[in-house]
Write an enzyme that holds these catalytic residues in place. Structure first.
Site, PDB file in Angstrom:
ATOM      1  N   CYS A 118       0.816  -1.224   0.000  1.00 45.01           N
ATOM      2  CA  CYS A 118       0.000   0.000   0.000  1.00 45.01           C
ATOM      3  C   CYS A 118       0.848   1.272   0.000  1.00 45.01           C
ATOM      4  O   CYS A 118       0.347   2.355  -0.303  1.00 45.01           O
ATOM      5  CB  CYS A 118      -0.941   0.004   1.194  1.00 45.01           C
ATOM      6  N   HIS A 260      -3.616   7.001   2.566  1.00 43.97           N
ATOM      7  CA  HIS A 260      -3.979   5.686   2.053  1.00 43.97           C
ATOM      8  C   HIS A 260      -5.360   5.325   2.610  1.00 43.97           C
ATOM      9  O   HIS A 260      -5.682   5.672   3.745  1.00 43.97           O
ATOM     10  CB  HIS A 260      -2.930   4.654   2.484  1.00 43.97           C
ATOM     11  N   ASN A 290      -9.952  -0.440  -0.535  1.00 47.93           N
ATOM     12  CA  ASN A 290      -8.493  -0.285  -0.532  1.00 47.93           C
ATOM     13  C   ASN A 290      -7.952  -0.849  -1.854  1.00 47.93           C
ATOM     14  O   ASN A 290      -8.022  -2.056  -2.078  1.00 47.93           O
ATOM     15  CB  ASN A 290      -7.943  -1.045   0.677  1.00 47.93           C
TER      16      ASN A 290
HETATM   17  N1  COA Z   1     -18.384  -9.247   8.539  1.00 48.95           N
HETATM   18  C1  COA Z   1     -18.953  -9.466   9.735  1.00 48.95           C
HETATM   19  N2  COA Z   1     -18.244  -9.747  10.830  1.00 48.95           N
HETATM   20  C2  COA Z   1     -16.924  -9.802  10.729  1.00 48.95           C
HETATM   21  C3  COA Z   1     -16.261  -9.584   9.506  1.00 48.95           C
HETATM   22  C4  COA Z   1     -17.053  -9.286   8.386  1.00 48.95           C
HETATM   23  N3  COA Z   1     -16.535  -9.047   7.165  1.00 48.95           N
HETATM   24  N4  COA Z   1     -14.929  -9.685   9.695  1.00 48.95           N
HETATM   25  C5  COA Z   1     -14.753  -9.975  10.988  1.00 48.95           C
HETATM   26  N5  COA Z   1     -15.959 -10.057  11.615  1.00 48.95           N
HETATM   27  C6  COA Z   1     -16.241 -10.330  13.012  1.00 48.95           C
HETATM   28  C7  COA Z   1     -15.093 -11.071  13.688  1.00 48.95           C
HETATM   29  O1  COA Z   1     -15.216 -12.461  13.490  1.00 48.95           O
HETATM   30  C8  COA Z   1     -15.278 -10.671  15.123  1.00 48.95           C
HETATM   31  O2  COA Z   1     -16.312 -11.447  15.675  1.00 48.95           O
HETATM   32  P1  COA Z   1     -16.231 -11.926  17.223  1.00 48.95           P
HETATM   33  O3  COA Z   1     -16.205 -10.639  18.013  1.00 48.95           O
HETATM   34  O4  COA Z   1     -17.463 -12.723  17.375  1.00 48.95           O
HETATM   35  O5  COA Z   1     -14.954 -12.676  17.314  1.00 48.95           O
HETATM   36  C9  COA Z   1     -15.794  -9.236  15.027  1.00 48.95           C
HETATM   37  O6  COA Z   1     -16.342  -9.106  13.713  1.00 48.95           O
HETATM   38  C10 COA Z   1     -14.709  -8.201  15.227  1.00 48.95           C
HETATM   39  O7  COA Z   1     -13.604  -8.531  14.396  1.00 48.95           O
HETATM   40  P2  COA Z   1     -12.275  -7.732  14.399  1.00 48.95           P
HETATM   41  O8  COA Z   1     -11.305  -8.374  13.488  1.00 48.95           O
HETATM   42  O9  COA Z   1     -11.884  -7.494  15.817  1.00 48.95           O
HETATM   43  O10 COA Z   1     -12.798  -6.360  13.772  1.00 48.95           O
HETATM   44  P3  COA Z   1     -12.035  -5.011  13.670  1.00 48.95           P
HETATM   45  O11 COA Z   1     -12.857  -3.949  14.280  1.00 48.95           O
HETATM   46  O12 COA Z   1     -10.595  -5.125  14.040  1.00 48.95           O
HETATM   47  O13 COA Z   1     -12.100  -4.739  12.102  1.00 48.95           O
HETATM   48  C11 COA Z   1     -10.720  -4.818  10.130  1.00 48.95           C
HETATM   49  C12 COA Z   1     -11.468  -5.625  11.199  1.00 48.95           C
HETATM   50  C13 COA Z   1     -10.028  -5.780   9.184  1.00 48.95           C
HETATM   51  C14 COA Z   1     -11.733  -3.977   9.384  1.00 48.95           C
HETATM   52  C15 COA Z   1      -9.695  -3.891  10.836  1.00 48.95           C
HETATM   53  O14 COA Z   1      -8.944  -4.630  11.758  1.00 48.95           O
HETATM   54  C16 COA Z   1      -8.764  -3.213   9.883  1.00 48.95           C
HETATM   55  O15 COA Z   1      -9.171  -2.345   9.144  1.00 48.95           O
HETATM   56  N6  COA Z   1      -7.458  -3.561   9.929  1.00 48.95           N
HETATM   57  C17 COA Z   1      -6.450  -2.927   9.132  1.00 48.95           C
HETATM   58  C18 COA Z   1      -6.647  -3.285   7.695  1.00 48.95           C
HETATM   59  C19 COA Z   1      -5.622  -2.704   6.818  1.00 48.95           C
HETATM   60  O16 COA Z   1      -5.297  -1.565   6.970  1.00 48.95           O
HETATM   61  N7  COA Z   1      -5.148  -3.523   5.855  1.00 48.95           N
HETATM   62  C20 COA Z   1      -4.371  -3.152   4.750  1.00 48.95           C
HETATM   63  C21 COA Z   1      -3.001  -2.703   5.032  1.00 48.95           C
HETATM   64  S1  COA Z   1      -2.914  -1.057   4.796  1.00 48.95           S
END
Ligand code: COA
Length: 334
Positions: A118, A260, A290
């Site tokens: 990214c 980003h 993204n």
């Molecule tokens: N739909 C519904 N539920 C989902 C899901 C989806 N697509 N993805 C995960 N969940 C659930 C999980 O299973 C978890 O359930 P639980 O509480 O029963 O275990 C809950 O939602 C929370 O998941 P979590 O991973 O803690 O969510 P989060 O708030 O951290 O959000 C991301 C997840 C991926 C959106 C976030 O962590 C993120 O944006 N990370 C950085 C991504 C990034 O920048 N990537 C590219 C590099 S630049």
């Protein structure tokens, strides 16, 4: 007589987004997810997909390259160097940059791919700027592009919802006046912490393609979202603040933060640290998700098309990605 070293300036911008849209509702049909969760946790409502298997990443780059030449009104012969930032190249080799060079007939250009996920475009922009400042190149094309749909596991809801396909690019040339162009950059990497949290495990020399790697979905992106989120919030805000301090920029003197677009919450945290109000923050994550190396140049091109970049506009570009890689760039628009 002393020769003045001119900074590199962006003289042209362009972007390419495939037409087909995948909405959160569309994803609800194939994954255990819902529009509400995706929108509230990420800010993404839809993303684009280039479904045609005959159109790899170089296709999007070539579309961008042709637009850049058209807009600038120059022929491909005038391009000295093509840098393609991507983590979804057409093939491991030859470089996608060489394919693009061939497609547009840039017979005087050399080129290479840059792998910084990214942060690819931000790394590429600073790299390209060195070739302009040294006087070795007059016109450098920098393209950031990723066909994320080719490396996404559409059975994994934690990654499939986040990414989209897209490309953007710029032409860099010597600034026409002093005090304009790419004025500062701070780039970082952290392989120690980054390498296990965001990766495509197989397909390289570590785990070459085999029946097992395919069966185990190891040719797709894998991410520990929570770890990446924490690292991204800190790194993007830190580097943005550093760029502000080094260049005596304030929330008042900055015209645009071009961050980003991985998660709306990461962008808000960065803008908050900078003390910026929402109207100075470029945000298009709701439309494209993204697009990895495509994101920052797509944002730039969109602002440019909308006539929002003026002579003297102060832009701060910040990115964070796999590696980890991150960085910030200060541009004074010419
Ligand atoms: N739909 C519904 N539920 C989902 C899901 C989806 N697509 N993805 C995960 N969940 C659930 C999980 O299973 C978890 O359930 P639980 O509480 O029963 O275990 C809950 O939602 C929370 O998941 P979590 O991973 O803690 O969510 P989060 O708030 O951290 O959000 C991301 C997840 C991926 C959106 C976030 O962590 C993120 O944006 N990370 C950085 C991504 C990034 O920048 N990537 C590219 C590099 S630049």
């Amino acid at each position: 007589m002393e020769t003045k070293i001119m900074k590199a300036a962006i003289t042209t911008t362009a972007r390419y987004l495939p037409e087909e849209v995948i909405t959160n509702k569309d994803l609800e049909r194939i994954l255990d997810t819902n529009d509400d969760w995706i929108t509230s946790r990420t800010g993404i409502r839809e993303r684009r997909i280039l479904r045609d298997p005959e159109k790899p990443t170089s296709y999007m780059c070539t579309e961008v390259a042709r637009q850049l030449l058209d807009k600038r009104g120059i022929s491909a012969d005038e391009i000295d160097l093509i840098i393609v930032a991507t983590m979804s190249p057409d093939m491991v080799f030859p470089a996608t940059a060489c394919i693009v060079q061939g497609n547009i007939g840039a017979k005087n250009a050399w080129g290479y791919d840059l792998s910084a996920a990214c942060s690819g475009f931000v790394y590429g922009l600073y790299t390209g700027a060195q070739f302009i400042e040294s006087g070795n190149c007059k016109k450098v094309m920098i393209i950031g592009a990723d066909k994320m749909s080719s490396i996404l596991d559409y059975t994994d809801r934690s990654t499939a919802i986040l990414f989209g396909d897209g490309a953007g690019g710029v032409i860099l040339e010597a600034a026409s006046e002093e005090g304009y162009g790419v004025l500062d950059a701070r780039l970082y990497s952290d392989g120690l912490n980054g390498k296990e949290h965001l990766l495509m495990p197989a397909g390289g020399s570590r785990l070459p393609a085999s029946h097992e790697t395919v069966d185990q979905h190891l040719h797709f992106i894998r991410q520990d979202g929570k770890q990446v989120f924490k690292a991204a919030v800190k790194a993007m805000a830190d580097v943005a603040e550093e760029i502000m301090q080094r260049n005596h920029l304030t929330a008042d003197t900055i015209d645009w933060l071009i961050p980003h677009q991985a998660n709306q919450r990461i962008i808000h945290a960065t803008a908050d640290r900078m003390g910026l109000t929402e109207h100075k923050v470029m945000m298009n994550i709701e439309k494209y998700g993204n697009t990895t190396a495509g994101t920052v140049p797509i944002c730039l091109a969109e602002l440019d098309e909308q006539g929002k970049l003026h002579k003297g506009s102060n832009l701060v570009l910040v990115s964070f990605g796999a590696g980890y890689t991150w960085g910030g760039i200060y541009i004074r628009w010419q």
